[in-house]
Motif scaffolding. Structure first.
Motif, PDB file in Angstrom:
ATOM      1  N   TRP A   1       0.822  -1.213   0.000  1.00 18.81           N
ATOM      2  CA  TRP A   1       0.000   0.000   0.000  1.00 18.81           C
ATOM      3  C   TRP A   1       0.858   1.265   0.000  1.00 18.81           C
ATOM      4  O   TRP A   1       0.538   2.243  -0.679  1.00 18.81           O
ATOM      5  CB  TRP A   1      -0.928   0.000   1.213  1.00 18.81           C
ATOM      6  N   ILE A   2       1.941   1.247   0.751  1.00 17.55           N
ATOM      7  CA  ILE A   2       2.809   2.433   0.819  1.00 17.55           C
ATOM      8  C   ILE A   2       3.507   2.661  -0.517  1.00 17.55           C
ATOM      9  O   ILE A   2       3.582   3.795  -1.006  1.00 17.55           O
ATOM     10  CB  ILE A   2       3.830   2.284   1.964  1.00 17.55           C
ATOM     11  N   LEU A   3       4.012   1.587  -1.128  1.00 18.52           N
ATOM     12  CA  LEU A   3       4.615   1.718  -2.448  1.00 18.52           C
ATOM     13  C   LEU A   3       3.592   2.224  -3.456  1.00 18.52           C
ATOM     14  O   LEU A   3       3.899   3.074  -4.305  1.00 18.52           O
ATOM     15  CB  LEU A   3       5.180   0.369  -2.904  1.00 18.52           C
TER      16      LEU A   3
ATOM     17  N   GLU B   1      -0.373   5.381   8.606  1.00  8.66           N
ATOM     18  CA  GLU B   1      -1.163   6.416   7.955  1.00  8.66           C
ATOM     19  C   GLU B   1      -0.310   7.627   7.563  1.00  8.66           C
ATOM     20  O   GLU B   1      -0.424   8.155   6.449  1.00  8.66           O
ATOM     21  CB  GLU B   1      -2.314   6.870   8.866  1.00  8.66           C
ATOM     22  N   SER B   2       0.559   8.087   8.479  1.00  8.74           N
ATOM     23  CA  SER B   2       1.397   9.240   8.163  1.00  8.74           C
ATOM     24  C   SER B   2       2.431   8.900   7.090  1.00  8.74           C
ATOM     25  O   SER B   2       2.763   9.743   6.244  1.00  8.74           O
ATOM     26  CB  SER B   2       2.094   9.764   9.418  1.00  8.74           C
ATOM     27  N   ILE B   3       2.928   7.666   7.093  1.00 14.93           N
ATOM     28  CA  ILE B   3       3.870   7.248   6.064  1.00 14.93           C
ATOM     29  C   ILE B   3       3.199   7.255   4.700  1.00 14.93           C
ATOM     30  O   ILE B   3       3.756   7.757   3.716  1.00 14.93           O
ATOM     31  CB  ILE B   3       4.435   5.854   6.388  1.00 14.93           C
ATOM     32  N   ILE B   4       1.988   6.719   4.627  1.00 16.13           N
ATOM     33  CA  ILE B   4       1.254   6.719   3.359  1.00 16.13           C
ATOM     34  C   ILE B   4       1.014   8.154   2.888  1.00 16.13           C
ATOM     35  O   ILE B   4       1.205   8.475   1.702  1.00 16.13           O
ATOM     36  CB  ILE B   4      -0.079   5.963   3.505  1.00 16.13           C
TER      37      ILE B   4
ATOM     38  N   PHE C   1       1.426  -7.574  -5.559  1.00 15.29           N
ATOM     39  CA  PHE C   1       2.617  -8.286  -5.091  1.00 15.29           C
ATOM     40  C   PHE C   1       2.548  -8.502  -3.578  1.00 15.29           C
ATOM     41  O   PHE C   1       2.751  -9.616  -3.082  1.00 15.29           O
ATOM     42  CB  PHE C   1       3.857  -7.470  -5.460  1.00 15.29           C
ATOM     43  N   GLY C   2       2.245  -7.425  -2.834  1.00 13.00           N
ATOM     44  CA  GLY C   2       2.149  -7.531  -1.378  1.00 13.00           C
ATOM     45  C   GLY C   2       1.032  -8.449  -0.920  1.00 13.00           C
ATOM     46  O   GLY C   2       1.194  -9.216   0.039  1.00 13.00           O
ATOM     47  N   LYS C   3      -0.101  -8.382  -1.620  1.00 16.43           N
ATOM     48  CA  LYS C   3      -1.231  -9.251  -1.258  1.00 16.43           C
ATOM     49  C   LYS C   3      -0.901 -10.718  -1.500  1.00 16.43           C
ATOM     50  O   LYS C   3      -1.301 -11.596  -0.713  1.00 16.43           O
ATOM     51  CB  LYS C   3      -2.471  -8.843  -2.067  1.00 16.43           C
ATOM     52  N   ILE C   4      -0.183 -10.995  -2.589  1.00 14.14           N
ATOM     53  CA  ILE C   4       0.212 -12.374  -2.860  1.00 14.14           C
ATOM     54  C   ILE C   4       1.174 -12.869  -1.779  1.00 14.14           C
ATOM     55  O   ILE C   4       1.061 -14.009  -1.296  1.00 14.14           O
ATOM     56  CB  ILE C   4       0.854 -12.488  -4.256  1.00 14.14           C
ATOM     57  N   LEU C   5       2.113 -12.027  -1.378  1.00  6.30           N
ATOM     58  CA  LEU C   5       3.021 -12.410  -0.293  1.00  6.30           C
ATOM     59  C   LEU C   5       2.258 -12.717   0.983  1.00  6.30           C
ATOM     60  O   LEU C   5       2.541 -13.700   1.671  1.00  6.30           O
ATOM     61  CB  LEU C   5       4.035 -11.287  -0.040  1.00  6.30           C
ATOM     62  N   GLU C   6       1.280 -11.873   1.300  1.00  7.27           N
ATOM     63  CA  GLU C   6       0.507 -12.094   2.522  1.00  7.27           C
ATOM     64  C   GLU C   6      -0.324 -13.372   2.420  1.00  7.27           C
ATOM     65  O   GLU C   6      -0.494 -14.097   3.407  1.00  7.27           O
ATOM     66  CB  GLU C   6      -0.398 -10.895   2.792  1.00  7.27           C
TER      67      GLU C   6
ATOM     68  N   ILE D   1       0.466   1.473  -9.675  1.00  7.14           N
ATOM     69  CA  ILE D   1      -0.267   1.536  -8.406  1.00  7.14           C
ATOM     70  C   ILE D   1      -0.745   0.140  -8.024  1.00  7.14           C
ATOM     71  O   ILE D   1      -0.683  -0.276  -6.863  1.00  7.14           O
ATOM     72  CB  ILE D   1      -1.479   2.480  -8.516  1.00  7.14           C
ATOM     73  N   ILE D   2      -1.189  -0.595  -9.025  1.00  5.50           N
ATOM     74  CA  ILE D   2      -1.814  -1.892  -8.783  1.00  5.50           C
ATOM     75  C   ILE D   2      -0.782  -2.985  -8.512  1.00  5.50           C
ATOM     76  O   ILE D   2      -0.922  -3.773  -7.577  1.00  5.50           O
ATOM     77  CB  ILE D   2      -2.690  -2.279  -9.990  1.00  5.50           C
TER      78      ILE D   2
END
Length: 422
Positions: free
Chosen positions: A35-37, A86-89, A368-373, A362-363
């Protein structure tokens, strides 16, 4: 311009370089990282299309200057403003918004100085500087963070962007001597694409060839496949190598230091690739160069993640192969587009292409992160053990690039590129 690009885009991946420490301090999972990326990429997309439109109407130099300066300022504020997910995003989103106004106006500004026969190499060098900036951010931020903490790493990869803004003001002219720069006439000259000269001083804008915008659409669609793999690979290769280094027994600080160093090398190897392959594309043809580079990068990505747990040297070697080819064709999409559209809409067209391409960036990091999770649970990236499916998805998406380039090669408008070499 290339020096300013190298300094101005250093903040892009300084987050990825220090992710291990941020994840530990703020309890960020691999999905959070995605999400941050994606937030940074989203900020870029929101702005980049508008800057292309503005670039056809306002001073390109001023746009690039202000965007570079604001990028440096907000990346520096991350040092003190990051307090949680949240602040990082939010801070990464704002930094992405600023960075979105640099690349496309910069490409349009640089294209004024080179004829179509030279433009592939020139824009390739500019893209190479962008790659060097990404690598520099990884290298400097990672090593400084390992030694002095993540705030030091972020700070010293943010301040160079402010220096880049100063260089633009002092050293970058608006246009070559004698060239028109008012709205609607940017980059026009007797040798510009879309003009024909009958030996008289006055040149005439030609009608588009049969097919209208079909050629630019296919080229930009191919660009989507390229961008799907490119930025997700760059954003995740550092965390992947840090995790791999931890797996082979490195201490955490050493893993961050060397993971960032290896990632920087993998990205940096793409700098000469972009320049050199741009020259190859000038000689061999745009679509040919796109097909070769994208097949070699996407194919290797399908296997990279499944080699996790093997020799770190093997992972770095394959990463370098991908790092070379994944960016080699990047400037070719831009050069080809400038050759297929009228000069008066060049910056706008580049902006639309970039919006479409960066939208998929964006996607892909989130996917990628969702697949890792999905395969590893809600753990930090450094603790991920199953990487294969995530990299496989990048390779499959990247296969769209050579497929659509092959379709473009069969269109009449492809003859407008590289002096008829397609």
């Amino acid at each position: 311009m290339t020096a300013a690009m190298t300094l101005g885009y250093m903040p892009w991946y300084n987050f990825s370089a220090v992710l291990k420490y941020l994840a530990d301090e703020f309890h960020l999972s691999a999905s959070d990282t995605g999400w941050i990326l994606a937030a940074f990429q989203a900020g870029y997309v929101i702005v980049v299309g508008g800057t292309g439109w503005l670039g056809d109407r306002l001073s390109l130099k001023k746009i690039v200057f202000w965007a570079t300066l604001v990028t440096g300022v907000f990346s520096t504020l991350f040092v003190w403003g990051a307090r949680g997910k949240e602040s990082i995003i939010a801070l990464r989103l704002i930094t992405g918004l600023s960075a979105g106004a640099i690349y496309v106006p910069g490409m349009a500004l640089l294209s004024r100085w080179f004829s179509p026969k030279e433009r592939g190499g020139a824009l390739g060098a500019y893209t190479g500087a962008l790659v060097a900036a990404y690598a520099g951010g990884y290298l400097i931020a990672g090593r400084l963070a390992a030694a002095y903490g993540w705030r030091t790493g972020i700070l010293w990869t943010s301040l160079p962007a402010i220096l880049a803004a100063i260089l633009i003001v002092w050293l970058v002219p608006e246009a070559p001597p004698g060239e028109e720069t008012k709205a609607g006439e940017k980059g026009l000259g007797p040798e510009a694409p879309g003009r024909a000269s009958n030996g008289k001083e006055k040149a005439e804008i030609l009608e588009a060839p049969p097919g209208g915008f079909k050629g630019p659409v296919f080229l930009s669609a191919s660009y989507l496949g390229h961008m799907w793999e490119l930025y997700a690979f760059w954003g995740w290769i550092g965390p992947f190598l840090v995790s791999a280094a931890l797996t082979v027994g490195m201490a955490p600080d050493e893993a961050v230091k060397w993971g960032g160093t290896f990632a920087a090398g993998i990205i940096l190897i793409g700098a000469p690739a972009s320049w050199g392959w741009g020259i190859v594309a000038d000689r061999k043809g745009r679509t040919w160069a796109i097909m070769v580079a994208s097949i070699l990068s996407a194919g290797a990505e399908c296997f990279l993640g499944y080699l996790y747990g093997h020799s770190l040297a093997l992972l770095v070697l394959l990463g370098c192969w991908i790092g070379f080819w994944v960016i080699a064709d990047s400037a070719i999409y831009k050069a080809g587009l400038t050759e297929m559209v009228l000069p008066r809409i060049r910056a706008t067209s580049l902006g639309f292409q970039s919006v479409a391409g960066f939208f998929v960036t964006i996607i892909s990091p989130m996917v990628f992160g969702k697949i890792l999770e999905h395969y590893n649970g809600p753990v930090a990236a450094a603790q991920v053990k199953v990487w294969g499916p995530a990299f496989l998805v990048l390779g499959i998406g990247g296969a769209a690039a050579p497929t659509l380039a092959w379709i473009l090669r069969r269109q009449k408008q492809a003859n407008l590129m590289a002096g008829g070499k397609k």
